[in-house]
Design a protein around this motif. Structure first.
Motif, PDB file in Angstrom:
ATOM      1  N   UNK A   1      36.004  42.782  35.390  1.00  0.00           N
ATOM      2  CA  UNK A   1      36.307  43.643  36.349  1.00  0.00           C
ATOM      3  C   UNK A   1      35.619  43.133  37.685  1.00  0.00           C
ATOM      4  N   UNK A   2      34.556  42.627  37.581  1.00  0.00           N
ATOM      5  CA  UNK A   2      33.722  42.154  38.695  1.00  0.00           C
ATOM      6  C   UNK A   2      34.510  40.889  39.144  1.00  0.00           C
ATOM      7  N   UNK A   3      34.742  40.105  38.034  1.00  0.00           N
ATOM      8  CA  UNK A   3      35.421  38.699  38.313  1.00  0.00           C
ATOM      9  C   UNK A   3      36.874  38.892  39.187  1.00  0.00           C
ATOM     10  N   UNK A   4      37.590  39.809  38.639  1.00  0.00           N
ATOM     11  CA  UNK A   4      38.848  40.029  39.075  1.00  0.00           C
ATOM     12  C   UNK A   4      38.767  40.599  40.514  1.00  0.00           C
ATOM     13  N   UNK A   5      37.535  41.341  40.696  1.00  0.00           N
ATOM     14  CA  UNK A   5      37.559  41.993  42.305  1.00  0.00           C
ATOM     15  C   UNK A   5      37.201  40.682  42.998  1.00  0.00           C
ATOM     16  N   UNK A   6      36.710  39.526  42.778  1.00  0.00           N
ATOM     17  CA  UNK A   6      36.634  38.485  43.470  1.00  0.00           C
ATOM     18  C   UNK A   6      37.839  37.929  44.252  1.00  0.00           C
ATOM     19  N   UNK A   7      39.137  38.145  43.367  1.00  0.00           N
ATOM     20  CA  UNK A   7      40.202  37.808  43.833  1.00  0.00           C
ATOM     21  C   UNK A   7      40.708  38.898  44.872  1.00  0.00           C
ATOM     22  N   UNK A   8      40.287  40.315  44.648  1.00  0.00           N
ATOM     23  CA  UNK A   8      40.835  41.535  45.355  1.00  0.00           C
ATOM     24  C   UNK A   8      39.999  41.130  46.913  1.00  0.00           C
ATOM     25  N   UNK A   9      38.863  40.899  46.633  1.00  0.00           N
ATOM     26  CA  UNK A   9      37.855  40.953  47.907  1.00  0.00           C
ATOM     27  C   UNK A   9      38.385  39.878  48.917  1.00  0.00           C
ATOM     28  N   UNK A  10      38.565  38.566  48.312  1.00  0.00           N
ATOM     29  CA  UNK A  10      39.101  37.403  49.035  1.00  0.00           C
ATOM     30  C   UNK A  10      40.498  37.719  49.665  1.00  0.00           C
ATOM     31  N   UNK A  11      41.282  38.089  48.941  1.00  0.00           N
ATOM     32  CA  UNK A  11      42.809  38.568  49.278  1.00  0.00           C
ATOM     33  C   UNK A  11      42.935  39.524  50.390  1.00  0.00           C
ATOM     34  N   UNK A  12      41.742  40.529  50.295  1.00  0.00           N
ATOM     35  CA  UNK A  12      42.018  41.420  51.445  1.00  0.00           C
ATOM     36  C   UNK A  12      41.535  40.860  52.767  1.00  0.00           C
ATOM     37  N   UNK A  13      40.631  39.997  52.794  1.00  0.00           N
ATOM     38  CA  UNK A  13      40.235  39.046  53.933  1.00  0.00           C
ATOM     39  C   UNK A  13      41.152  38.403  54.425  1.00  0.00           C
ATOM     40  N   UNK A  14      41.769  37.615  53.455  1.00  0.00           N
ATOM     41  CA  UNK A  14      42.799  36.586  53.943  1.00  0.00           C
ATOM     42  C   UNK A  14      44.100  37.427  54.260  1.00  0.00           C
ATOM     43  N   UNK A  15      44.081  38.832  53.852  1.00  0.00           N
ATOM     44  CA  UNK A  15      45.410  39.545  54.303  1.00  0.00           C
ATOM     45  C   UNK A  15      46.526  39.318  53.017  1.00  0.00           C
ATOM     46  N   UNK A  16      46.805  40.297  52.187  1.00  0.00           N
ATOM     47  CA  UNK A  16      47.762  40.330  51.329  1.00  0.00           C
ATOM     48  C   UNK A  16      48.693  41.450  51.151  1.00  0.00           C
ATOM     49  N   UNK A  17      49.923  41.044  50.683  1.00  0.00           N
ATOM     50  CA  UNK A  17      50.909  42.111  50.434  1.00  0.00           C
ATOM     51  C   UNK A  17      50.989  42.610  49.154  1.00  0.00           C
ATOM     52  N   UNK A  18      50.964  43.944  48.809  1.00  0.00           N
ATOM     53  CA  UNK A  18      51.041  44.523  47.632  1.00  0.00           C
ATOM     54  C   UNK A  18      50.278  43.959  46.627  1.00  0.00           C
ATOM     55  N   UNK A  19      48.684  44.414  46.725  1.00  0.00           N
ATOM     56  CA  UNK A  19      47.741  43.678  45.889  1.00  0.00           C
ATOM     57  C   UNK A  19      47.594  45.191  44.700  1.00  0.00           C
ATOM     58  N   UNK A  20      47.208  44.480  43.590  1.00  0.00           N
ATOM     59  CA  UNK A  20      47.034  45.457  42.553  1.00  0.00           C
ATOM     60  C   UNK A  20      46.027  44.888  41.576  1.00  0.00           C
ATOM     61  N   UNK A  21      44.921  45.830  41.024  1.00  0.00           N
ATOM     62  CA  UNK A  21      43.992  45.529  40.372  1.00  0.00           C
ATOM     63  C   UNK A  21      44.273  46.301  38.895  1.00  0.00           C
ATOM     64  N   UNK A  22      44.602  45.606  37.685  1.00  0.00           N
ATOM     65  CA  UNK A  22      45.159  46.325  36.558  1.00  0.00           C
ATOM     66  C   UNK A  22      43.869  46.118  35.717  1.00  0.00           C
ATOM     67  N   UNK A  23      43.555  47.328  35.252  1.00  0.00           N
ATOM     68  CA  UNK A  23      42.595  47.393  34.437  1.00  0.00           C
ATOM     69  C   UNK A  23      42.888  47.766  32.925  1.00  0.00           C
ATOM     70  N   UNK A  24      42.688  46.754  31.958  1.00  0.00           N
ATOM     71  CA  UNK A  24      43.041  47.042  30.729  1.00  0.00           C
ATOM     72  C   UNK A  24      44.483  46.532  30.388  1.00  0.00           C
ATOM     73  N   UNK A  25      44.984  47.004  29.229  1.00  0.00           N
ATOM     74  CA  UNK A  25      46.252  46.763  28.880  1.00  0.00           C
ATOM     75  C   UNK A  25      46.880  48.087  28.289  1.00  0.00           C
ATOM     76  N   UNK A  26      48.156  47.795  27.715  1.00  0.00           N
ATOM     77  CA  UNK A  26      48.742  49.085  27.217  1.00  0.00           C
ATOM     78  C   UNK A  26      49.385  50.167  28.004  1.00  0.00           C
ATOM     79  N   UNK A  27      49.670  51.252  27.539  1.00  0.00           N
ATOM     80  CA  UNK A  27      50.331  52.118  28.305  1.00  0.00           C
ATOM     81  C   UNK A  27      49.504  52.648  29.409  1.00  0.00           C
TER      82      UNK A  27
END
Length: 245
Positions: free
Chosen positions: A23-49
């Motif tokens: 989760x921390x690793x993927x949050x790196x994408x999230x933090x940078x994308x928010x700084x750079x400006x991103x459209x429609x971000x999503x953090x998916x945690x896990x898989x399945x339903x």
């Protein structure tokens, strides 16, 4: 010898430490994308339903398998933005690992040293496999190779004009399609039970047995569809190569 203590350590690593590190690793994408400006971000945690979707956070039933980040487009373009986005996961895991390691070295969290030692180990594990340029098992470049190619040639790896991170819109569409298939299977099985009841006069015990058999078939079908969903998600995770399966 593998004993009870090792089993407990394995369970803690698989269901607590690894999910947090990923989760921390993927949050790196999230933090940078928010700084750079991103459209429609999503953090998916896990898989399945899906269990719940709160804002940009999409929490799934099997939270411990892996997490990933998706977005539709970045407002800022260029070499700096591109490198920063893919360096995000490396920096976050490295910073967290170094902070915890410093706390351990100064005896601040010594009481739970075993837990934190293992945490630091897995954090640096992902840093190493992110930072060393290589292609993953599916032939896609890891973050290190993406950054290296950008510095060396000044353009995307393999001269690809499309981002390697998946599109949030496409992820959501595929999820909805798979959930619709599962619902269709449930309806078909329900209709099958009703037809069986109409066609024959069966005893309560026989009816119970039929229902149990149908429920078993339903469970197998749902598991199969979830595996199909997981495989699709893994294909979309083009930047990922070493997450636990």
């Amino acid at each position: 010898m593998f004993g009870l203590a090792d089993l407990i350590s394995l369970i803690i690593s698989a269901f607590i430490i690894l999910p947090i590190v990923v989760f921390l690793r993927e949050s790196g994408y999230l933090v940078m994308s928010l700084i750079l400006g991103v459209k429609n971000p999503r953090m998916t945690i896990g898989s399945g339903p899906r269990i719940v979707k709160i804002g940009m956070f999409d929490i799934r039933r099997y939270y411990h398998l892996y997490s990933w980040f998706s977005y539709d487009s970045l407002k800022r373009q260029g070499k700096f933005a591109y490198v920063s986005l893919y360096a995000g996961p490396i920096l976050v895991n490295m910073i967290v690992a170094l902070i915890i390691n410093a706390l351990l070295a100064n005896g601040i969290i010594e009481e739970y040293a075993t837990f934190w030692d293992r945490f630091v180990f897995y954090a640096f594990y992902y840093v190493v496999f992110d930072i060393v340029p290589m292609k993953t098992a599916n032939g896609m470049p890891n973050n290190g190779l993406i950054i290296y190619e950008m510095f060396r040639y000044g353009r995307r790896t393999d001269f690809n004009n499309e981002p390697f991170l998946p599109s949030t819109s496409e992820v959501e569409e595929e999820y909805q399609e798979d959930m619709e298939k599962i619902e269709e299977v449930k309806e078909q099985q329900k209709e099958q039970i009703e037809e069986e009841q109409k066609k024959s006069n069966i005893s309560p015990a026989e009816e119970k047995q039929i229902k149990e058999e149908i429920e078993g078939d339903k469970k197998e079908t749902q598991e199969y569809l979830e595996k199909v969903k997981d495989n699709k998600q893994k294909d979309l995770e083009k930047h990922e190569d070493n997450l636990p399966k």
